[in-house]
Design a protein around this motif. Structure first.
Motif, PDB file in Angstrom:
ATOM      1  N   SER A  22     -29.846  26.954 -31.284  1.00  0.00           N
ATOM      2  CA  SER A  22     -31.365  27.074 -30.466  1.00  0.00           C
ATOM      3  C   SER A  22     -32.293  26.250 -31.518  1.00  0.00           C
ATOM      4  N   ALA A  23     -32.087  26.570 -32.582  1.00  0.00           N
ATOM      5  CA  ALA A  23     -32.963  25.473 -33.768  1.00  0.00           C
ATOM      6  C   ALA A  23     -32.669  24.148 -33.145  1.00  0.00           C
ATOM      7  N   ALA A  24     -31.779  23.777 -32.961  1.00  0.00           N
ATOM      8  CA  ALA A  24     -31.188  22.302 -32.751  1.00  0.00           C
ATOM      9  C   ALA A  24     -31.873  21.937 -31.474  1.00  0.00           C
ATOM     10  N   ASP A  25     -31.523  22.860 -30.470  1.00  0.00           N
ATOM     11  CA  ASP A  25     -32.349  22.388 -29.169  1.00  0.00           C
ATOM     12  C   ASP A  25     -34.024  22.221 -29.254  1.00  0.00           C
ATOM     13  N   LYS A  26     -34.439  22.947 -30.163  1.00  0.00           N
ATOM     14  CA  LYS A  26     -35.873  22.930 -30.381  1.00  0.00           C
ATOM     15  C   LYS A  26     -36.200  21.713 -30.973  1.00  0.00           C
ATOM     16  N   ASN A  27     -35.516  21.256 -31.896  1.00  0.00           N
ATOM     17  CA  ASN A  27     -35.780  20.180 -32.663  1.00  0.00           C
ATOM     18  C   ASN A  27     -35.503  18.657 -31.705  1.00  0.00           C
ATOM     19  N   GLU A  28     -34.530  18.923 -30.780  1.00  0.00           N
ATOM     20  CA  GLU A  28     -34.383  17.776 -29.826  1.00  0.00           C
ATOM     21  C   GLU A  28     -35.564  17.564 -28.907  1.00  0.00           C
ATOM     22  N   GLN A  29     -36.314  18.817 -28.624  1.00  0.00           N
ATOM     23  CA  GLN A  29     -37.110  18.706 -27.626  1.00  0.00           C
ATOM     24  C   GLN A  29     -38.498  18.171 -28.220  1.00  0.00           C
ATOM     25  N   LEU A  30     -38.719  18.349 -29.351  1.00  0.00           N
ATOM     26  CA  LEU A  30     -39.969  17.907 -30.374  1.00  0.00           C
ATOM     27  C   LEU A  30     -40.161  16.454 -30.237  1.00  0.00           C
ATOM     28  N   LEU A  31     -41.011  15.967 -29.500  1.00  0.00           N
ATOM     29  CA  LEU A  31     -41.161  14.483 -29.331  1.00  0.00           C
ATOM     30  C   LEU A  31     -42.047  13.924 -30.396  1.00  0.00           C
ATOM     31  N   ILE A  32     -42.000  12.943 -31.107  1.00  0.00           N
ATOM     32  CA  ILE A  32     -42.832  12.304 -32.023  1.00  0.00           C
ATOM     33  C   ILE A  32     -43.542  10.906 -31.135  1.00  0.00           C
ATOM     34  N   ILE A  33     -45.073  11.242 -31.043  1.00  0.00           N
ATOM     35  CA  ILE A  33     -45.644  10.251 -30.093  1.00  0.00           C
ATOM     36  C   ILE A  33     -46.509   9.560 -31.084  1.00  0.00           C
ATOM     37  N   GLY A  34     -46.106   8.077 -31.288  1.00  0.00           N
ATOM     38  CA  GLY A  34     -47.219   7.344 -32.114  1.00  0.00           C
ATOM     39  C   GLY A  34     -48.580   6.999 -31.406  1.00  0.00           C
ATOM     40  N   ALA A  68     -42.458  19.851 -26.219  1.00  0.00           N
ATOM     41  CA  ALA A  68     -43.012  19.830 -27.302  1.00  0.00           C
ATOM     42  C   ALA A  68     -43.407  18.717 -28.088  1.00  0.00           C
ATOM     43  N   TYR A  69     -44.374  18.552 -28.857  1.00  0.00           N
ATOM     44  CA  TYR A  69     -44.594  17.072 -29.162  1.00  0.00           C
ATOM     45  C   TYR A  69     -45.851  17.226 -30.418  1.00  0.00           C
ATOM     46  N   ARG A  70     -45.697  16.190 -30.958  1.00  0.00           N
ATOM     47  CA  ARG A  70     -46.910  16.027 -32.267  1.00  0.00           C
ATOM     48  C   ARG A  70     -47.336  14.384 -32.268  1.00  0.00           C
ATOM     49  N   PHE A  71     -48.366  14.146 -32.560  1.00  0.00           N
ATOM     50  CA  PHE A  71     -48.899  12.737 -32.832  1.00  0.00           C
ATOM     51  C   PHE A  71     -48.598  12.513 -34.222  1.00  0.00           C
ATOM     52  N   GLU A  72     -48.385  11.253 -34.140  1.00  0.00           N
ATOM     53  CA  GLU A  72     -48.221  10.663 -35.531  1.00  0.00           C
ATOM     54  C   GLU A  72     -49.141   9.208 -35.441  1.00  0.00           C
ATOM     55  N   ASP A  85     -37.048   1.387 -34.176  1.00  0.00           N
ATOM     56  CA  ASP A  85     -35.995   2.024 -35.110  1.00  0.00           C
ATOM     57  C   ASP A  85     -35.920   3.517 -34.826  1.00  0.00           C
ATOM     58  N   GLY A  86     -36.193   4.134 -33.728  1.00  0.00           N
ATOM     59  CA  GLY A  86     -36.203   5.460 -33.251  1.00  0.00           C
ATOM     60  C   GLY A  86     -37.082   6.360 -33.969  1.00  0.00           C
ATOM     61  N   GLN A  87     -38.274   5.976 -34.595  1.00  0.00           N
ATOM     62  CA  GLN A  87     -39.047   6.806 -35.460  1.00  0.00           C
ATOM     63  C   GLN A  87     -40.154   7.481 -34.403  1.00  0.00           C
ATOM     64  N   TYR A  88     -40.513   6.713 -33.138  1.00  0.00           N
ATOM     65  CA  TYR A  88     -41.179   7.520 -32.257  1.00  0.00           C
ATOM     66  C   TYR A  88     -40.338   7.591 -30.890  1.00  0.00           C
ATOM     67  N   HIS A  89     -40.697   8.557 -30.069  1.00  0.00           N
ATOM     68  CA  HIS A  89     -39.913   8.796 -28.873  1.00  0.00           C
ATOM     69  C   HIS A  89     -40.849   8.091 -27.920  1.00  0.00           C
TER      70      HIS A  89
END
Length: 360
Positions: A22-34, A68-72, A85-89
């Protein structure tokens, strides 16, 4: 029961495994948006929260996508390389779709279309500049050409009228041509005093054709004068792209405007961000700033200074889109939701919220 400890152990192991998955699934769903600050598309308030046209668009998309997402925050080059390089989705700001960037990353459908513009400074000469602009050699040349056209139309009319309409267009050649020139002028300006009018069939055909031609000519001539007065009244030495040659021009590094200036061989310097570029312009250190029109308009309108001005018109076409890694599995989902948003009333509300009624 002898097997009770074993059953309990199996249940515990299963619970731990489920929690890990479940934790792994949640991490996969967290999108990093530059993203990067580029008002009015991306701005940051005092609490460090992002908002703006692009940010609100993404929030609308994310609600429907249920992600789920967070801005960077990062500078523009990293927004591109971070996708590689895969840093951002995804990367979202005022990112222009260009051929060079398309080779490196993928894009969604465009969500905002605009163009480049030129920001310059006003001077205090006011109407002295307006008058000098009107009475320039270029203006005098146009006025001379117009007089020659009036004379040509008058000459054709005089050929038809000189014998059968002696009262209005008769007499000497000079007198007849002068009268026909006067008729052509008052007809073009729609003054139409009625003191002179053709009576022959040929003369009236010439008059009818000239009436329709004059409407088009006077409209264009009036627009040219108004434009000359508007730009000249500002007192800036930068009135068009042609004035950038030899001027002290600044743009932003790795931007579409930098590519444009390079393509037309205009010498320029680069600034770290558009705010510092406009600060240089306001202080008189440079002559012009070339960048995306909506950003220039927003920042100059928001500025407390009345000395900055964005020239009318746009240069080329700029399409803003969301950057994605090549072959991103999210592209189709993003495109579908993006189109739904920009076709909705909510999109008009978002644009009106930040742009108001200003024609950016």
């Amino acid at each position: 029961m002898k097997n009770k400890p074993l059953i309990i152990s199996i249940i515990l192991l299963f619970s731990i495994f489920t929690a890990i998955v479940s934790a792994a699934d949640k991490n996969e769903q967290l999108l990093i948006i530059g993203t990067k600050v580029a008002p009015p598309f991306v701005m940051k308030n005092q609490a460090g929260e992002f908002h703006g046209i692009s940010i609100d668009l993404w929030k609308e998309m994310a609600k429907e996508l249920d992600v789920a997402y967070r801005f960077e925050e990062a500078e523009l080059p990293l927004l591109i390389s971070g996708l590689q390089d895969g840093q951002y989705h995804a990367s979202i700001a005022a990112i222009t779709v260009t051929a060079n960037r398309e080779k490196l990353i993928d894009f969604t459908h465009p969500y905002f279309t605009t163009g480049l513009a030129i920001a310059a400074t006003k001077s205090d000469r006011g109407w002295l500049n307006a008058l000098s602009g009107v009475f320039s050699w270029q203006f005098i040349g146009v006025l001379f050409a117009l007089c020659m056209l009036l004379l040509a139309v008058g000459f054709v009319l005089w050929l038809f009228e000189r014998k059968k309409n002696q009262e209005m267009f008769g007499g000497s050649i000079a007198s007849g041509l002068g009268a026909s020139f006067w008729w052509a002028a008052v007809t073009m300006t729609t003054v139409g005093y009625g003191d002179k009018a053709p009576t022959t069939l040929g003369g009236r055909v010439v008059g009818l054709i000239w009436m329709f031609m004059a409407i088009i000519l006077i409209s264009g001539f009036t627009a040219a004068i108004a434009s000359s007065l508007t730009v000249s009244h500002l007192g800036t030495s930068i009135k068009s792209v042609d004035d950038l040659y030899g001027a002290n021009v600044v743009t932003i590094d790795n931007s579409a405007s930098e590519k444009f200036l390079t393509s037309i061989s205009v010498k320029y310097k680069t600034a770290d961000d558009i705010t510092s570029a406009l600060a240089q312009l306001e202080s008189g250190k440079i002559d012009a700033v070339v960048y995306d029109k909506p950003i220039l308009r927003y920042l100059t309108n928001a500025s407390s200074s009345d000395n900055l001005y964005v020239l009318p018109g746009e240069i080329g076409q700029q399409d803003y889109a969301i950057g994605l890694p090549n072959n991103s599995p999210l592209r189709e989902k993003f495109n579908e939701r993006l189109l739904q948003v920009i076709e909705s009333e909510r999109w008009e509300e978002i644009k009106s919220k930040y742009l108001g009624g200003s024609p950016l």
